[in-house]
Design a protein around this motif. Structure first.
Motif, PDB file in Angstrom:
ATOM      1  N   GLU A 206      -6.652   8.410  -7.713  1.00 38.29           N
ATOM      2  CA  GLU A 206      -7.150   7.523  -8.571  1.00 38.29           C
ATOM      3  C   GLU A 206      -7.838   7.755  -9.809  1.00 38.29           C
ATOM      4  O   GLU A 206      -7.576   7.560 -10.997  1.00 38.29           O
ATOM      5  CB  GLU A 206      -7.983   6.497  -7.920  1.00 38.29           C
ATOM      6  CG  GLU A 206      -8.602   5.162  -8.524  1.00 38.29           C
ATOM      7  CD  GLU A 206      -9.328   4.513  -7.698  1.00 38.29           C
ATOM      8  OE1 GLU A 206      -9.989   3.446  -8.565  1.00 38.29           O
ATOM      9  OE2 GLU A 206      -9.508   4.535  -6.613  1.00 38.29           O
ATOM     10  N   ARG A 207      -8.608   8.868  -9.672  1.00 36.93           N
ATOM     11  CA  ARG A 207      -9.188   9.566 -10.628  1.00 36.93           C
ATOM     12  C   ARG A 207      -8.124  10.215 -11.705  1.00 36.93           C
ATOM     13  O   ARG A 207      -8.525  10.063 -12.981  1.00 36.93           O
ATOM     14  CB  ARG A 207     -10.212  10.573 -10.370  1.00 36.93           C
ATOM     15  CG  ARG A 207     -11.623  10.183  -9.886  1.00 36.93           C
ATOM     16  CD  ARG A 207     -12.674  11.014  -9.537  1.00 36.93           C
ATOM     17  NE  ARG A 207     -12.471  11.897  -8.546  1.00 36.93           N
ATOM     18  CZ  ARG A 207     -12.787  11.946  -7.165  1.00 36.93           C
ATOM     19  NH1 ARG A 207     -13.095  10.809  -6.948  1.00 36.93           N
ATOM     20  NH2 ARG A 207     -12.232  12.916  -6.417  1.00 36.93           N
ATOM     21  N   LEU A 208      -7.188  11.016 -11.310  1.00 31.32           N
ATOM     22  CA  LEU A 208      -6.272  11.423 -12.098  1.00 31.32           C
ATOM     23  C   LEU A 208      -5.459  10.396 -12.927  1.00 31.32           C
ATOM     24  O   LEU A 208      -5.240  10.487 -13.963  1.00 31.32           O
ATOM     25  CB  LEU A 208      -5.048  12.480 -11.287  1.00 31.32           C
ATOM     26  CG  LEU A 208      -5.823  13.574 -10.978  1.00 31.32           C
ATOM     27  CD1 LEU A 208      -4.841  14.595 -10.005  1.00 31.32           C
ATOM     28  CD2 LEU A 208      -6.050  14.595 -12.239  1.00 31.32           C
TER      29      LEU A 208
ATOM     30  N   GLY B  10       6.314  17.979  -6.085  1.00 35.19           N
ATOM     31  CA  GLY B  10       6.939  16.483  -5.948  1.00 35.19           C
ATOM     32  C   GLY B  10       5.947  15.710  -5.230  1.00 35.19           C
ATOM     33  O   GLY B  10       4.710  16.075  -4.969  1.00 35.19           O
ATOM     34  N   ARG B  11       6.323  14.258  -4.911  1.00 32.11           N
ATOM     35  CA  ARG B  11       5.308  13.496  -4.670  1.00 32.11           C
ATOM     36  C   ARG B  11       4.795  13.683  -3.258  1.00 32.11           C
ATOM     37  O   ARG B  11       3.469  13.488  -3.080  1.00 32.11           O
ATOM     38  CB  ARG B  11       5.908  12.052  -4.603  1.00 32.11           C
ATOM     39  CG  ARG B  11       6.892  11.786  -3.347  1.00 32.11           C
ATOM     40  CD  ARG B  11       7.410  10.349  -3.553  1.00 32.11           C
ATOM     41  NE  ARG B  11       8.105  10.128  -2.395  1.00 32.11           N
ATOM     42  CZ  ARG B  11       9.033   9.021  -2.324  1.00 32.11           C
ATOM     43  NH1 ARG B  11       8.918   8.101  -3.148  1.00 32.11           N
ATOM     44  NH2 ARG B  11       9.553   8.546  -1.257  1.00 32.11           N
TER      45      ARG B  11
ATOM     46  N   ASN C 202       2.453   6.206  -7.138  1.00 28.32           N
ATOM     47  CA  ASN C 202       1.375   6.612  -7.794  1.00 28.32           C
ATOM     48  C   ASN C 202       1.740   8.362  -7.831  1.00 28.32           C
ATOM     49  O   ASN C 202       1.344   9.242  -8.401  1.00 28.32           O
ATOM     50  CB  ASN C 202      -0.088   6.349  -7.369  1.00 28.32           C
ATOM     51  CG  ASN C 202      -0.482   4.979  -7.668  1.00 28.32           C
ATOM     52  OD1 ASN C 202       0.161   4.545  -8.970  1.00 28.32           O
ATOM     53  ND2 ASN C 202      -1.383   4.452  -7.310  1.00 28.32           N
ATOM     54  N   ALA C 203       1.920   8.835  -6.588  1.00 26.78           N
ATOM     55  CA  ALA C 203       1.974  10.160  -6.145  1.00 26.78           C
ATOM     56  C   ALA C 203       3.291  10.788  -6.999  1.00 26.78           C
ATOM     57  O   ALA C 203       3.170  11.777  -7.492  1.00 26.78           O
ATOM     58  CB  ALA C 203       2.480  10.358  -4.720  1.00 26.78           C
TER      59      ALA C 203
ATOM     60  N   LEU D 256       0.899  -1.078  -0.030  1.00 23.73           N
ATOM     61  CA  LEU D 256       0.168   0.017   0.084  1.00 23.73           C
ATOM     62  C   LEU D 256       1.007   1.276  -0.025  1.00 23.73           C
ATOM     63  O   LEU D 256       0.716   2.352  -0.695  1.00 23.73           O
ATOM     64  CB  LEU D 256      -0.979  -0.082   1.041  1.00 23.73           C
ATOM     65  CG  LEU D 256      -1.818   1.380   1.335  1.00 23.73           C
ATOM     66  CD1 LEU D 256      -2.683   1.354   0.004  1.00 23.73           C
ATOM     67  CD2 LEU D 256      -2.930   0.928   2.697  1.00 23.73           C
ATOM     68  N   GLU D 257       1.957   1.173   0.977  1.00 27.66           N
ATOM     69  CA  GLU D 257       2.732   2.367   1.060  1.00 27.66           C
ATOM     70  C   GLU D 257       3.443   2.547  -0.423  1.00 27.66           C
ATOM     71  O   GLU D 257       3.777   3.743  -0.961  1.00 27.66           O
ATOM     72  CB  GLU D 257       3.714   2.279   2.106  1.00 27.66           C
ATOM     73  CG  GLU D 257       4.704   3.378   2.099  1.00 27.66           C
ATOM     74  CD  GLU D 257       5.725   3.100   3.372  1.00 27.66           C
ATOM     75  OE1 GLU D 257       6.535   4.242   3.465  1.00 27.66           O
ATOM     76  OE2 GLU D 257       5.925   2.126   3.840  1.00 27.66           O
ATOM     77  N   ARG D 258       4.069   1.499  -0.968  1.00 26.72           N
ATOM     78  CA  ARG D 258       4.622   1.645  -2.298  1.00 26.72           C
ATOM     79  C   ARG D 258       3.743   2.252  -3.509  1.00 26.72           C
ATOM     80  O   ARG D 258       4.170   3.053  -4.172  1.00 26.72           O
ATOM     81  CB  ARG D 258       5.278   0.314  -2.713  1.00 26.72           C
ATOM     82  CG  ARG D 258       5.853   0.200  -4.017  1.00 26.72           C
ATOM     83  CD  ARG D 258       6.718  -1.051  -4.200  1.00 26.72           C
ATOM     84  NE  ARG D 258       6.016  -2.163  -4.293  1.00 26.72           N
ATOM     85  CZ  ARG D 258       6.071  -3.210  -3.592  1.00 26.72           C
ATOM     86  NH1 ARG D 258       7.087  -3.357  -2.898  1.00 26.72           N
ATOM     87  NH2 ARG D 258       5.237  -4.229  -3.532  1.00 26.72           N
ATOM     88  N   SER D 259       2.412   1.567  -3.445  1.00 27.43           N
ATOM     89  CA  SER D 259       1.494   2.214  -4.291  1.00 27.43           C
ATOM     90  C   SER D 259       1.099   3.695  -4.552  1.00 27.43           C
ATOM     91  O   SER D 259       1.102   4.346  -5.451  1.00 27.43           O
ATOM     92  CB  SER D 259       0.199   1.251  -4.305  1.00 27.43           C
ATOM     93  OG  SER D 259       0.264   0.207  -4.520  1.00 27.43           O
TER      94      SER D 259
END
Length: 99
Positions: free
Chosen positions: A69-71, A55-56, A37-38, A30-33
């Motif tokens: 998720e939408r982006l 930045g992330r 994604n960020a 979850l953290e990696r995702s």
């Protein structure tokens, strides 16, 4: 949510590099995702020609997980603002094709 008027897709090579960096950073899925994604959004989101995020960490502070998720869906061309037709019915299409 911050204003974003352009999403610029990354190359496959850059996406792979971001994924590899995330894999090395944490084993938690979850953290990696969230982190990867960020990072993708930080590099893809623009407003009036300028990066929308610094930045992330900025992405993680500014957006909720559903907003991210939408982006990402828009970036991939799915959903109401993307290439796929949300009203498309595969079963109806198959029936019309005789299959």
């Amino acid at each position: 949510m911050r204003e974003i008027d352009q999403l610029r897709p990354l190359t496959a090579g850059r996406l792979l590099a971001i994924w590899r960096e995330g894999r090395e950073e944490t084993e938690d899925v979850l953290e990696r995702s969230l982190l990867t994604n960020a990072q993708v959004l930080a590099e893809c989101c623009f407003f009036q020609g300028e990066a929308a995020f610094s930045g992330r960490e900025d992405v993680l502070e500014a957006l909720t997980a559903p907003e991210m998720e939408r982006l990402l869906e828009r970036l991939c061309g799915v959903g109401p603002s993307g290439m796929e037709n949300p009203g498309f019915d595969m079963e109806k299409f198959a029936a019309m094709q005789g299959g």
